[in-house]
Design a protein around this motif. Structure first.
Motif, PDB file in Angstrom:
ATOM      1  N   LYS A  36       0.738  -1.126   0.103  1.00  0.00           N
ATOM      2  CA  LYS A  36      -0.048  -0.142   0.001  1.00  0.00           C
ATOM      3  C   LYS A  36       0.910   1.421  -0.110  1.00  0.00           C
ATOM      4  O   LYS A  36       0.352   2.201  -0.876  1.00  0.00           O
ATOM      5  N   ALA A  37       2.019   1.304   0.864  1.00  0.00           N
ATOM      6  CA  ALA A  37       2.726   2.405   0.876  1.00  0.00           C
ATOM      7  C   ALA A  37       3.467   2.787  -0.321  1.00  0.00           C
ATOM      8  O   ALA A  37       3.627   3.756  -1.091  1.00  0.00           O
ATOM      9  N   ASN A  38       4.014   1.654  -1.140  1.00  0.00           N
ATOM     10  CA  ASN A  38       4.468   1.594  -2.506  1.00  0.00           C
ATOM     11  C   ASN A  38       3.439   2.237  -3.504  1.00  0.00           C
ATOM     12  O   ASN A  38       3.598   3.004  -4.493  1.00  0.00           O
ATOM     13  N   GLU A  39       2.157   1.840  -3.343  1.00  0.00           N
ATOM     14  CA  GLU A  39       1.279   2.348  -4.340  1.00  0.00           C
ATOM     15  C   GLU A  39       0.816   3.822  -4.085  1.00  0.00           C
ATOM     16  O   GLU A  39       0.255   4.636  -5.004  1.00  0.00           O
ATOM     17  N   GLN A  40       0.983   4.048  -3.036  1.00  0.00           N
ATOM     18  CA  GLN A  40       0.567   5.515  -2.484  1.00  0.00           C
ATOM     19  C   GLN A  40       1.719   6.421  -2.084  1.00  0.00           C
ATOM     20  O   GLN A  40       1.482   7.253  -1.179  1.00  0.00           O
ATOM     21  N   LYS A  41       2.749   6.239  -2.490  1.00  0.00           N
ATOM     22  CA  LYS A  41       4.091   6.937  -2.233  1.00  0.00           C
ATOM     23  C   LYS A  41       4.036   8.439  -2.501  1.00  0.00           C
ATOM     24  O   LYS A  41       4.598   9.077  -1.508  1.00  0.00           O
ATOM     25  N   ASN A  42       3.474   8.823  -3.394  1.00  0.00           N
ATOM     26  CA  ASN A  42       3.430  10.246  -3.546  1.00  0.00           C
ATOM     27  C   ASN A  42       2.422  11.128  -2.578  1.00  0.00           C
ATOM     28  O   ASN A  42       2.697  12.145  -2.169  1.00  0.00           O
ATOM     29  N   ASN A  43       1.354  10.237  -2.034  1.00  0.00           N
ATOM     30  CA  ASN A  43       0.782  10.985  -0.859  1.00  0.00           C
ATOM     31  C   ASN A  43       1.560  10.690   0.474  1.00  0.00           C
ATOM     32  O   ASN A  43       0.875  11.393   1.525  1.00  0.00           O
ATOM     33  N   LEU A  44       2.593   9.914   0.560  1.00  0.00           N
ATOM     34  CA  LEU A  44       3.118   9.719   1.866  1.00  0.00           C
ATOM     35  C   LEU A  44       4.580  10.146   1.889  1.00  0.00           C
ATOM     36  O   LEU A  44       5.400   9.952   2.779  1.00  0.00           O
ATOM     37  N   ILE A  45       4.970  10.912   0.852  1.00  0.00           N
ATOM     38  CA  ILE A  45       6.307  11.543   0.879  1.00  0.00           C
ATOM     39  C   ILE A  45       6.870  12.078   2.096  1.00  0.00           C
ATOM     40  O   ILE A  45       8.094  12.003   2.375  1.00  0.00           O
ATOM     41  N   LYS A  46       6.072  12.805   2.775  1.00  0.00           N
ATOM     42  CA  LYS A  46       6.456  13.606   4.082  1.00  0.00           C
ATOM     43  C   LYS A  46       7.032  12.732   5.063  1.00  0.00           C
ATOM     44  O   LYS A  46       7.672  13.012   5.863  1.00  0.00           O
ATOM     45  N   ILE A  47       6.284  11.326   5.108  1.00  0.00           N
ATOM     46  CA  ILE A  47       6.729  10.469   6.040  1.00  0.00           C
ATOM     47  C   ILE A  47       7.406   9.183   5.432  1.00  0.00           C
ATOM     48  O   ILE A  47       7.568   8.064   6.249  1.00  0.00           O
ATOM     49  N   TRP A  48       7.772   9.334   4.331  1.00  0.00           N
ATOM     50  CA  TRP A  48       8.488   8.028   3.703  1.00  0.00           C
ATOM     51  C   TRP A  48       9.528   7.470   4.340  1.00  0.00           C
ATOM     52  O   TRP A  48       9.524   6.175   4.582  1.00  0.00           O
ATOM     53  N   GLY A  49      10.478   7.971   4.754  1.00  0.00           N
ATOM     54  CA  GLY A  49      11.791   7.465   5.601  1.00  0.00           C
ATOM     55  C   GLY A  49      11.207   7.007   6.740  1.00  0.00           C
ATOM     56  O   GLY A  49      11.653   5.885   7.032  1.00  0.00           O
ATOM     57  N   ASP A  50      10.600   7.499   7.416  1.00  0.00           N
ATOM     58  CA  ASP A  50       9.856   7.004   8.916  1.00  0.00           C
ATOM     59  C   ASP A  50       9.047   5.963   8.646  1.00  0.00           C
ATOM     60  O   ASP A  50       9.141   4.901   9.416  1.00  0.00           O
ATOM     61  N   LEU A  51       8.292   5.959   7.425  1.00  0.00           N
ATOM     62  CA  LEU A  51       7.312   4.687   7.368  1.00  0.00           C
ATOM     63  C   LEU A  51       8.183   3.614   7.028  1.00  0.00           C
ATOM     64  O   LEU A  51       8.094   2.278   7.519  1.00  0.00           O
ATOM     65  N   THR A  52       9.298   3.748   6.026  1.00  0.00           N
ATOM     66  CA  THR A  52       9.853   2.484   5.519  1.00  0.00           C
ATOM     67  C   THR A  52      10.862   2.037   6.905  1.00  0.00           C
ATOM     68  O   THR A  52      11.241   0.791   6.984  1.00  0.00           O
ATOM     69  N   ASN A  53      11.338   2.991   7.580  1.00  0.00           N
ATOM     70  CA  ASN A  53      12.110   2.469   8.759  1.00  0.00           C
ATOM     71  C   ASN A  53      11.219   1.632   9.753  1.00  0.00           C
ATOM     72  O   ASN A  53      11.585   0.562  10.372  1.00  0.00           O
ATOM     73  N   LEU A  54       9.990   2.147   9.921  1.00  0.00           N
ATOM     74  CA  LEU A  54       8.995   1.135  10.833  1.00  0.00           C
ATOM     75  C   LEU A  54       8.780  -0.158  10.400  1.00  0.00           C
ATOM     76  O   LEU A  54       8.967  -1.053  10.940  1.00  0.00           O
ATOM     77  N   PHE A  55       8.612  -0.139   8.930  1.00  0.00           N
ATOM     78  CA  PHE A  55       8.364  -1.639   8.364  1.00  0.00           C
ATOM     79  C   PHE A  55       9.754  -2.316   8.593  1.00  0.00           C
ATOM     80  O   PHE A  55       9.656  -3.558   8.944  1.00  0.00           O
ATOM     81  N   ARG A  56      10.916  -1.503   8.456  1.00  0.00           N
ATOM     82  CA  ARG A  56      12.211  -2.338   8.473  1.00  0.00           C
ATOM     83  C   ARG A  56      12.253  -2.955   9.894  1.00  0.00           C
ATOM     84  O   ARG A  56      12.982  -4.011  10.158  1.00  0.00           O
ATOM     85  N   LEU A  57      12.050  -1.990  10.930  1.00  0.00           N
ATOM     86  CA  LEU A  57      11.975  -2.377  12.365  1.00  0.00           C
ATOM     87  C   LEU A  57      11.439  -3.657  12.438  1.00  0.00           C
ATOM     88  O   LEU A  57      11.800  -4.553  13.330  1.00  0.00           O
ATOM     89  N   VAL A  58      10.129  -3.666  12.285  1.00  0.00           N
ATOM     90  CA  VAL A  58       9.204  -5.042  12.379  1.00  0.00           C
ATOM     91  C   VAL A  58       9.575  -6.099  11.747  1.00  0.00           C
ATOM     92  O   VAL A  58       9.737  -7.170  12.183  1.00  0.00           O
ATOM     93  N   LEU A  59      10.091  -6.002  10.570  1.00  0.00           N
ATOM     94  CA  LEU A  59      10.709  -7.162   9.582  1.00  0.00           C
ATOM     95  C   LEU A  59      11.893  -7.782  10.271  1.00  0.00           C
ATOM     96  O   LEU A  59      11.999  -8.993  10.308  1.00  0.00           O
ATOM     97  N   ALA A  60      12.803  -6.927  10.989  1.00  0.00           N
ATOM     98  CA  ALA A  60      13.924  -7.157  11.521  1.00  0.00           C
ATOM     99  C   ALA A  60      13.700  -7.916  12.918  1.00  0.00           C
ATOM    100  O   ALA A  60      14.127  -8.923  13.168  1.00  0.00           O
ATOM    101  N   TRP A  61      12.439  -7.504  13.536  1.00  0.00           N
ATOM    102  CA  TRP A  61      12.191  -8.132  14.802  1.00  0.00           C
ATOM    103  C   TRP A  61      11.396  -9.475  14.446  1.00  0.00           C
ATOM    104  O   TRP A  61      11.555 -10.674  15.246  1.00  0.00           O
ATOM    105  N   ILE A  62      10.809  -9.708  13.309  1.00  0.00           N
ATOM    106  CA  ILE A  62      10.037 -10.904  13.101  1.00  0.00           C
ATOM    107  C   ILE A  62      11.280 -12.017  12.547  1.00  0.00           C
ATOM    108  O   ILE A  62      11.171 -12.993  12.946  1.00  0.00           O
ATOM    109  N   ASP A  63      12.141 -11.495  11.709  1.00  0.00           N
ATOM    110  CA  ASP A  63      13.115 -12.602  11.267  1.00  0.00           C
ATOM    111  C   ASP A  63      14.103 -12.765  12.432  1.00  0.00           C
ATOM    112  O   ASP A  63      15.115 -13.725  12.203  1.00  0.00           O
TER     113      ASP A  63
END
Length: 116
Positions: A36-63
């Motif tokens: 969803k984030a990739n599909e809506q990147k233009n609408n999320l540009i202000k938080i893009w870095g934080d949003l992707t960091n949030l995803f990476r944090l949870v994925l790193a915890w999962i694995d």
């Protein structure tokens, strides 16, 4: 001092605990949120870095590559993702131009809370 958590996040945190207890389910959620984030990147540009960091944090915890993250942090991060993937949140996502304002606010709140 962090702002008080919005009340509507309580339901999302309860759901997040269920997701966090099942890493397969949590992984599916992160991948759905990434899509969803990739599909809506233009609408999320202000938080893009934080949003992707949030995803990476949870994925790193999962694995298991990041195990020192507090449970409360994981639950809050997952709650933010559940809110994000829900198209019928406070401001429905289909409302052109404003549909992602609440998502941005919630993700910003989650990131700020995690940092503190």
């Amino acid at each position: 001092m962090a702002k008080e958590q919005p009340k509507f996040l309580d339901n999302f945190k309860k759901k997040a605990e269920i997701y966090a207890s099942d890493k397969t389910r949590a992984s599916f959620l992160v991948r759905k949120a990434l899509q969803k984030a990739n599909e809506q990147k233009n609408n999320l540009i202000k938080i893009w870095g934080d949003l992707t960091n949030l995803f990476r944090l949870v994925l790193a915890w999962i694995d298991g590559t990041y195990t020192e993250v507090p449970w409360k942090t994981i639950v809050l991060a997952i709650a933010g993702m559940i809110y994000f993937v829900n198209p019928f949140d406070v401001i429905p996502d289909f409302l052109s131009g404003i549909g992602y304002l609440d998502d941005i606010s919630v993700i910003a709140f989650v990131i700020k809370s995690i940092h503190q």
